[in-house]
Design a protein around this motif. Structure first.
Motif, mmCIF file in Angstrom:
data_model
loop_
_atom_site.group_PDB
_atom_site.id
_atom_site.type_symbol
_atom_site.label_atom_id
_atom_site.label_comp_id
_atom_site.label_asym_id
_atom_site.label_seq_id
_atom_site.Cartn_x
_atom_site.Cartn_y
_atom_site.Cartn_z
ATOM 1 N N ASP A 32 0.836 -1.207 0.000
ATOM 2 C CA ASP A 32 0.000 0.000 0.000
ATOM 3 C C ASP A 32 0.872 1.259 0.000
ATOM 4 O O ASP A 32 1.323 1.708 1.044
ATOM 5 N N VAL A 33 1.108 1.780 -1.198
ATOM 6 C CA VAL A 33 1.746 3.097 -1.338
ATOM 7 C C VAL A 33 0.746 3.970 -2.088
ATOM 8 O O VAL A 33 -0.193 3.449 -2.693
ATOM 9 N N PRO A 34 0.910 5.306 -2.054
ATOM 10 C CA PRO A 34 -0.071 6.170 -2.723
ATOM 11 C C PRO A 34 -0.189 5.874 -4.228
ATOM 12 O O PRO A 34 0.811 5.556 -4.882
ATOM 13 N N VAL A 35 -1.407 5.973 -4.717
ATOM 14 C CA VAL A 35 -1.635 5.843 -6.157
ATOM 15 C C VAL A 35 -1.291 7.180 -6.815
ATOM 16 O O VAL A 35 -1.770 8.221 -6.386
ATOM 17 N N VAL A 36 -0.402 7.137 -7.804
ATOM 18 C CA VAL A 36 -0.005 8.347 -8.539
ATOM 19 C C VAL A 36 -0.362 8.146 -10.007
ATOM 20 O O VAL A 36 0.117 7.190 -10.625
ATOM 21 N N HIS A 79 8.189 6.743 -2.040
ATOM 22 C CA HIS A 79 8.990 7.963 -2.209
ATOM 23 C C HIS A 79 9.662 8.039 -3.586
ATOM 24 O O HIS A 79 10.741 8.619 -3.725
ATOM 25 N N GLY A 80 9.059 7.423 -4.579
ATOM 26 C CA GLY A 80 9.564 7.552 -5.947
ATOM 27 C C GLY A 80 10.916 6.916 -6.198
ATOM 28 O O GLY A 80 11.618 7.299 -7.131
ATOM 29 N N ARG A 81 11.295 5.913 -5.400
ATOM 30 C CA ARG A 81 12.648 5.342 -5.541
ATOM 31 C C ARG A 81 12.633 3.853 -5.219
ATOM 32 O O ARG A 81 11.626 3.319 -4.770
ATOM 33 N N THR A 82 13.785 3.223 -5.451
ATOM 34 C CA THR A 82 13.944 1.832 -5.035
ATOM 35 C C THR A 82 14.074 1.790 -3.506
ATOM 36 O O THR A 82 14.319 2.810 -2.862
#
Lengths: 82, 325
Positions: free
Chosen positions: B121-125, B141-144
């Motif tokens: 569960d991470v934000p849907v973008v 956070h947009g990363r590996t």
């Protein structure tokens, strides 16, 4: 009785023996290594990953040439454990 | 439930079906490179088929789980273990609170898919949880992943019987020699006929710098281009064109030297001629090609490409039927 340990590649990629073209090789035959020493680099997916020694001893053979392609499990060097 | 990242692995990222409809703005689809293995992992657990999972490239992470849950690992042959005890791939695994999941080396294939009950569960973008690391978008956070990261999971579906397994006939192949089907165009006419024939007959090896953005190949003969005056707007190199859109799967050959197949994190356009485009049915296979894999590019017609797409859909339907319920 001494024991020789094979250090194998944990990643596929391109093997580098030195940090940059101008630097000394990390190890060569006869060099002493300790646990945790970097003995080479494997480049994969544009990332350079250190190959770290899991044993302490003396390098008796470097089995790959600089910039050779390596696969997982390929023997990189042999170390006589001290 | 929280998953703590002890060790991140080489390049572990949250991926799902990807985000469609933004490539014209330069935002690529991202998403699991091997969609078939990714979806199979979710289907094993009774998750939504496209629930976000972890794509684990070449070297898997070490993760601890705060609660009892179920996981499944598909794709590359990276043997999972729980607190040091080896566990099978392609099946439903029970994990107890506090246990550590680790992976062995990728003995075949290149990317393992770890699905967790309820999904990551991470934000849907822009319609997807997928990580686009180059653009610092989506995922965590947009990363590996990095050491110390905490991942939350969604509401779990009812637990599945342990031992439910993907039939081996339905797994994505992980062999070291592959044929990749290609529809030629739009710029193949820039290449001399004999040179194009040779391109299609020689084996090419996956180069080590290949990643989610593109797969580079080496070992074949450089292309010979048809002589021309560069058109207005094109660069001087014979492989240059007036800037054009790059389809996912397109094969560009900068200076005619090393072909690059664009994948799910690709840039959307530029000035290199494209000799052809890999058919959609063969894009999953790239996710399972480690460096040094040997590939032949095989010329197919659009009709054959559409037939292969239909067959891929049938194969996915077969996995759904085998793993549902």
């Amino acid at each position: 009785m001494s024991q020789t340990v094979e250090m194998t590649a944990e990643l596929p990629g391109t093997f580098y023996t030195r940090e940059s073209p101008g630097s000394e090789p990390y190890v060569s035959v006869g060099a002493t290594v300790s646990v945790g020493d970097t003995v080479g680099l494997i480049e994969v997916m544009k990332m350079f990953n250190p190959v770290v020694s899991t044993v302490a001893g003396t390098v008796v053979e470097v089995c790959v040439e600089a910039e050779d392609s390596v696969d997982v499990g390929d023997v990189l060097l042999r170390v006589e454990v001290s | 439930m929280a998953i703590e990242v002890k060790k991140p692995g080489l390049a572990t990222s949250v991926q799902d079906q990807g985000r469609q409809g933004n490539y014209h703005l330069g935002i690529p689809p991202s998403g699991a490179m091997d969609q078939m293995s990714f979806r199979a992992a979710n289907l094993l657990l009774g998750n939504e088929e496209t629930a976000a999972a972890l794509e684990c490239a070449l070297l898997g992470p070490e993760l601890t789980f705060s609660e009892d849950t179920q996981v499944a690992v598909t794709g590359a042959r990276m043997q999972p273990s729980l607190d040091g005890e080896q566990k099978p791939l392609d099946t439903v695994l029970d994990v107890r609170a506090g246990e550590t999941l680790a992976f062995g080396f990728a003995s075949a294939g290149a990317r393992g898919y770890l699905a967790v009950s309820g999904g990551i569960d991470v934000p849907v973008v822009l319609g997807s949880r997928s990580t686009y690391a180059l653009g610092a978008l989506g995922g965590l956070h947009g990363r590996t992943l990095q050491p110390g990261d905490l991942l939350e999971t969604g509401k779990p579906p009812p637990a599945r019987p342990v031992g439910k397994t993907i039939p081996s006939s339905m797994q994505v192949p992980v062999s070291r020699e592959r044929e990749i089907r290609v529809v030629l165009g739009l710029y193949d006419a820039r290449v001399e006929v004999q040179s194009l024939k040779r391109f299609l007959s020689e084996p090419w090896q996956v180069a080590s710098e290949s990643d989610r953005i593109g797969y580079r190949f080496k070992g074949g003969t450089p292309l010979n281009f048809v002589p021309r005056e560069p058109p207005f707007g094109a660069g001087d190199d014979p492989s240059n064109i007036v800037d054009a859109c790059y389809p996912i799967g397109s094969i560009q050959v900068p200076s005619g030297q090393q072909p690059i197949v664009l994948h799910r994190d690709a840039v959307s356009g530029g000035g290199y001629m494209m000799i052809g485009t890999v058919i959609s049915a063969d894009m999953d296979v790239f996710g399972q090609m480690p460096p040094n894999t040997s590939v032949r590019f095989v010329d197919v017609s659009l009709e054959q490409a559409l037939q292969a797409r239909a067959e891929r859909r049938q194969r996915l339907d077969g996995i759904r039927a085998a793993l549902r319920g």
